[in-house]
Scaffold this motif. Structure first.
Motif, PDB file in Angstrom:
ATOM      1  N   ALA A 263      99.731 -38.889  25.949  1.00 15.12           N
ATOM      2  CA  ALA A 263      98.350 -40.478  25.511  1.00 15.12           C
ATOM      3  C   ALA A 263      97.978 -41.375  24.432  1.00 15.12           C
ATOM      4  O   ALA A 263      98.035 -40.958  23.006  1.00 15.12           O
ATOM      5  CB  ALA A 263      97.081 -39.241  26.056  1.00 15.12           C
ATOM      6  N   ASP A 264      98.979 -42.317  24.294  1.00  9.88           N
ATOM      7  CA  ASP A 264      98.784 -43.248  23.875  1.00  9.88           C
ATOM      8  C   ASP A 264      97.501 -44.493  23.743  1.00  9.88           C
ATOM      9  O   ASP A 264      97.699 -45.216  24.306  1.00  9.88           O
ATOM     10  CB  ASP A 264     100.210 -44.029  23.734  1.00  9.88           C
ATOM     11  N   PHE A 265      96.828 -43.995  22.366  1.00 15.47           N
ATOM     12  CA  PHE A 265      95.143 -45.091  22.323  1.00 15.47           C
ATOM     13  C   PHE A 265      96.086 -46.292  22.647  1.00 15.47           C
ATOM     14  O   PHE A 265      94.842 -47.254  23.286  1.00 15.47           O
ATOM     15  CB  PHE A 265      95.000 -44.486  21.063  1.00 15.47           C
ATOM     16  N   GLU A 266      96.830 -46.766  22.204  1.00 14.92           N
ATOM     17  CA  GLU A 266      97.479 -48.079  22.108  1.00 14.92           C
ATOM     18  C   GLU A 266      97.673 -48.490  23.629  1.00 14.92           C
ATOM     19  O   GLU A 266      96.670 -49.969  24.413  1.00 14.92           O
ATOM     20  CB  GLU A 266      98.415 -48.781  20.837  1.00 14.92           C
ATOM     21  N   GLU A 267      97.997 -47.952  24.017  1.00 15.04           N
ATOM     22  CA  GLU A 267      98.142 -48.253  25.825  1.00 15.04           C
ATOM     23  C   GLU A 267      96.773 -48.065  26.277  1.00 15.04           C
ATOM     24  O   GLU A 267      97.068 -49.334  27.217  1.00 15.04           O
ATOM     25  CB  GLU A 267      99.394 -47.598  26.231  1.00 15.04           C
ATOM     26  N   ILE A 268      96.007 -46.929  26.444  1.00 15.96           N
ATOM     27  CA  ILE A 268      94.585 -47.318  26.886  1.00 15.96           C
ATOM     28  C   ILE A 268      93.732 -47.679  26.837  1.00 15.96           C
ATOM     29  O   ILE A 268      93.317 -48.755  28.118  1.00 15.96           O
ATOM     30  CB  ILE A 268      94.462 -46.221  26.404  1.00 15.96           C
ATOM     31  N   ILE A 269      93.971 -48.836  25.194  1.00 14.22           N
ATOM     32  CA  ILE A 269      93.011 -49.877  25.357  1.00 14.22           C
ATOM     33  C   ILE A 269      93.958 -51.330  25.179  1.00 14.22           C
ATOM     34  O   ILE A 269      93.402 -51.826  25.849  1.00 14.22           O
ATOM     35  CB  ILE A 269      92.995 -49.842  22.889  1.00 14.22           C
ATOM     36  N   ARG A 270      94.924 -51.312  25.517  1.00 16.91           N
ATOM     37  CA  ARG A 270      96.452 -52.383  26.144  1.00 16.91           C
ATOM     38  C   ARG A 270      95.896 -52.818  27.622  1.00 16.91           C
ATOM     39  O   ARG A 270      95.041 -53.436  28.207  1.00 16.91           O
ATOM     40  CB  ARG A 270      97.154 -52.183  26.249  1.00 16.91           C
ATOM     41  N   LEU A 271      95.325 -51.517  28.695  1.00 20.07           N
ATOM     42  CA  LEU A 271      95.079 -51.270  30.067  1.00 20.07           C
ATOM     43  C   LEU A 271      93.526 -52.192  30.208  1.00 20.07           C
ATOM     44  O   LEU A 271      93.786 -52.877  30.926  1.00 20.07           O
ATOM     45  CB  LEU A 271      95.337 -50.249  30.527  1.00 20.07           C
ATOM     46  N   LEU A 272      93.014 -51.201  29.121  1.00 20.35           N
ATOM     47  CA  LEU A 272      91.114 -51.270  29.458  1.00 20.35           C
ATOM     48  C   LEU A 272      90.886 -53.100  29.289  1.00 20.35           C
ATOM     49  O   LEU A 272      90.571 -53.515  29.530  1.00 20.35           O
ATOM     50  CB  LEU A 272      90.478 -50.647  28.833  1.00 20.35           C
ATOM     51  N   ARG A 273      91.801 -53.036  27.884  1.00 22.81           N
ATOM     52  CA  ARG A 273      91.426 -54.954  27.763  1.00 22.81           C
ATOM     53  C   ARG A 273      92.085 -55.966  28.979  1.00 22.81           C
ATOM     54  O   ARG A 273      91.547 -56.646  29.415  1.00 22.81           O
ATOM     55  CB  ARG A 273      92.497 -55.246  26.599  1.00 22.81           C
ATOM     56  N   TRP A 274      93.190 -55.337  29.181  1.00 16.57           N
ATOM     57  CA  TRP A 274      93.905 -56.122  30.986  1.00 16.57           C
ATOM     58  C   TRP A 274      92.881 -56.306  31.863  1.00 16.57           C
ATOM     59  O   TRP A 274      92.288 -56.804  33.082  1.00 16.57           O
ATOM     60  CB  TRP A 274      95.309 -55.905  31.423  1.00 16.57           C
TER      61      TRP A 274
ATOM     62  N   ALA B 279      86.463 -44.707  18.921  1.00 16.51           N
ATOM     63  CA  ALA B 279      87.132 -46.184  19.622  1.00 16.51           C
ATOM     64  C   ALA B 279      87.470 -46.274  20.999  1.00 16.51           C
ATOM     65  O   ALA B 279      86.911 -47.527  21.261  1.00 16.51           O
ATOM     66  CB  ALA B 279      88.122 -46.885  18.307  1.00 16.51           C
ATOM     67  N   LEU B 280      87.932 -45.225  22.274  1.00 19.39           N
ATOM     68  CA  LEU B 280      87.875 -45.949  22.898  1.00 19.39           C
ATOM     69  C   LEU B 280      86.906 -45.546  23.903  1.00 19.39           C
ATOM     70  O   LEU B 280      86.542 -46.129  25.149  1.00 19.39           O
ATOM     71  CB  LEU B 280      88.951 -44.852  23.943  1.00 19.39           C
ATOM     72  N   VAL B 281      85.163 -45.538  23.167  1.00 18.46           N
ATOM     73  CA  VAL B 281      84.226 -44.981  24.017  1.00 18.46           C
ATOM     74  C   VAL B 281      83.515 -46.424  24.471  1.00 18.46           C
ATOM     75  O   VAL B 281      83.035 -46.595  25.353  1.00 18.46           O
ATOM     76  CB  VAL B 281      83.242 -44.016  23.061  1.00 18.46           C
ATOM     77  N   ALA B 282      83.514 -47.213  23.272  1.00 13.04           N
ATOM     78  CA  ALA B 282      83.168 -48.679  23.998  1.00 13.04           C
ATOM     79  C   ALA B 282      84.205 -49.210  24.713  1.00 13.04           C
ATOM     80  O   ALA B 282      83.907 -50.257  25.554  1.00 13.04           O
ATOM     81  CB  ALA B 282      83.416 -50.457  22.217  1.00 13.04           C
ATOM     82  N   HIS B 283      85.198 -48.832  25.213  1.00 18.79           N
ATOM     83  CA  HIS B 283      86.192 -50.001  25.985  1.00 18.79           C
ATOM     84  C   HIS B 283      85.923 -49.184  27.592  1.00 18.79           C
ATOM     85  O   HIS B 283      85.628 -49.893  28.404  1.00 18.79           O
ATOM     86  CB  HIS B 283      87.900 -49.734  25.692  1.00 18.79           C
ATOM     87  N   PHE B 284      85.963 -47.694  27.313  1.00 17.89           N
ATOM     88  CA  PHE B 284      85.753 -47.180  28.785  1.00 17.89           C
ATOM     89  C   PHE B 284      83.694 -47.161  28.916  1.00 17.89           C
ATOM     90  O   PHE B 284      84.679 -47.995  30.125  1.00 17.89           O
ATOM     91  CB  PHE B 284      85.451 -45.411  28.423  1.00 17.89           C
TER      92      PHE B 284
ATOM     93  N   VAL C  84      88.848 -44.391  34.780  1.00 14.07           N
ATOM     94  CA  VAL C  84      88.131 -44.401  33.761  1.00 14.07           C
ATOM     95  C   VAL C  84      87.238 -43.262  33.055  1.00 14.07           C
ATOM     96  O   VAL C  84      86.635 -42.874  32.267  1.00 14.07           O
ATOM     97  CB  VAL C  84      87.496 -45.918  33.623  1.00 14.07           C
ATOM     98  N   ALA C  85      86.580 -42.261  34.349  1.00 13.56           N
ATOM     99  CA  ALA C  85      85.503 -41.842  33.695  1.00 13.56           C
ATOM    100  C   ALA C  85      86.542 -40.390  34.003  1.00 13.56           C
ATOM    101  O   ALA C  85      85.814 -39.593  32.529  1.00 13.56           O
ATOM    102  CB  ALA C  85      84.949 -41.236  35.213  1.00 13.56           C
ATOM    103  N   ARG C  86      88.164 -39.657  33.743  1.00 17.48           N
ATOM    104  CA  ARG C  86      87.871 -38.850  33.500  1.00 17.48           C
ATOM    105  C   ARG C  86      88.761 -39.751  31.701  1.00 17.48           C
ATOM    106  O   ARG C  86      88.593 -38.568  30.918  1.00 17.48           O
ATOM    107  CB  ARG C  86      89.775 -38.925  34.104  1.00 17.48           C
ATOM    108  N   GLY C  87      88.888 -40.655  31.605  1.00 12.34           N
ATOM    109  CA  GLY C  87      89.278 -40.796  30.062  1.00 12.34           C
ATOM    110  C   GLY C  87      88.341 -41.101  28.939  1.00 12.34           C
ATOM    111  O   GLY C  87      87.915 -40.269  28.068  1.00 12.34           O
ATOM    112  N   ARG C  88      87.424 -41.350  29.487  1.00  4.02           N
ATOM    113  CA  ARG C  88      85.752 -40.898  29.008  1.00  4.02           C
ATOM    114  C   ARG C  88      85.215 -40.296  28.978  1.00  4.02           C
ATOM    115  O   ARG C  88      85.001 -39.468  27.400  1.00  4.02           O
ATOM    116  CB  ARG C  88      84.849 -41.801  30.013  1.00  4.02           C
ATOM    117  N   LEU C  89      85.560 -38.498  29.871  1.00  6.34           N
ATOM    118  CA  LEU C  89      85.546 -37.027  29.220  1.00  6.34           C
ATOM    119  C   LEU C  89      86.530 -36.902  28.744  1.00  6.34           C
ATOM    120  O   LEU C  89      85.919 -35.505  28.039  1.00  6.34           O
ATOM    121  CB  LEU C  89      85.860 -36.312  30.917  1.00  6.34           C
ATOM    122  N   SER C  90      87.639 -37.404  28.383  1.00  5.41           N
ATOM    123  CA  SER C  90      88.643 -37.046  27.722  1.00  5.41           C
ATOM    124  C   SER C  90      88.458 -37.060  26.243  1.00  5.41           C
ATOM    125  O   SER C  90      89.201 -36.539  25.544  1.00  5.41           O
ATOM    126  CB  SER C  90      89.933 -36.802  28.286  1.00  5.41           C
ATOM    127  N   VAL C  91      87.271 -38.224  25.887  1.00  5.09           N
ATOM    128  CA  VAL C  91      87.536 -38.352  24.661  1.00  5.09           C
ATOM    129  C   VAL C  91      86.175 -37.338  23.821  1.00  5.09           C
ATOM    130  O   VAL C  91      85.657 -36.513  24.215  1.00  5.09           O
ATOM    131  CB  VAL C  91      86.494 -39.636  24.243  1.00  5.09           C
TER     132      VAL C  91
END
Length: 99
Positions: A27-38, A78-83, A65-72
């Motif tokens: 799991a790549d933190f930057e890739e997740i943020i990039r996808l969420l920004r898009w 920093a991903l919490v705000a994006h999710f 996104v719900a799965r990702g939020r649960l994985s935090v």
């Protein structure tokens, strides 16, 4: 960007968010943020009303996104705000959140 291209890209990003392995070792933190920004940007640009395929794409993104939020692990991650923003956009604005 025209409306058709925007909707197509939103579906593509939404499906990528749904398929992403948030719990995996790769799991790549930057890739997740990039996808969420898009996702955020395309949601701001897409024309309403949404076509059925785009609605389904946003619903699938909400599942991912719900799965990702649960994985935090930490609430300070920093991903919490994006999710949370993605959930607010997809679930609140587009009404694609299912209880």
């Amino acid at each position: 960007m025209d409306a058709v291209t925007c909707a197509h890209l939103l579906r593509h990003v939404s499906h990528a968010l749904c398929r992403y392995d948030y719990d995996g070792d790769n799991a790549d933190f930057e890739e997740i943020i990039r996808l969420l920004r898009w996702f955020h940007a395309l949601c701001a640009r897409v024309d309403l009303p949404l076509d059925p395929d785009t609605e389904a794409g946003i619903r699938s993104a909400m599942k991912g996104v719900a799965r990702g939020r649960l994985s935090v692990v930490s609430g300070e991650d920093a991903l919490v705000a994006h999710f949370n923003l993605a959930i607010a956009i997809g679930g609140g604005y587009f009404k694609q959140w299912r209880e």
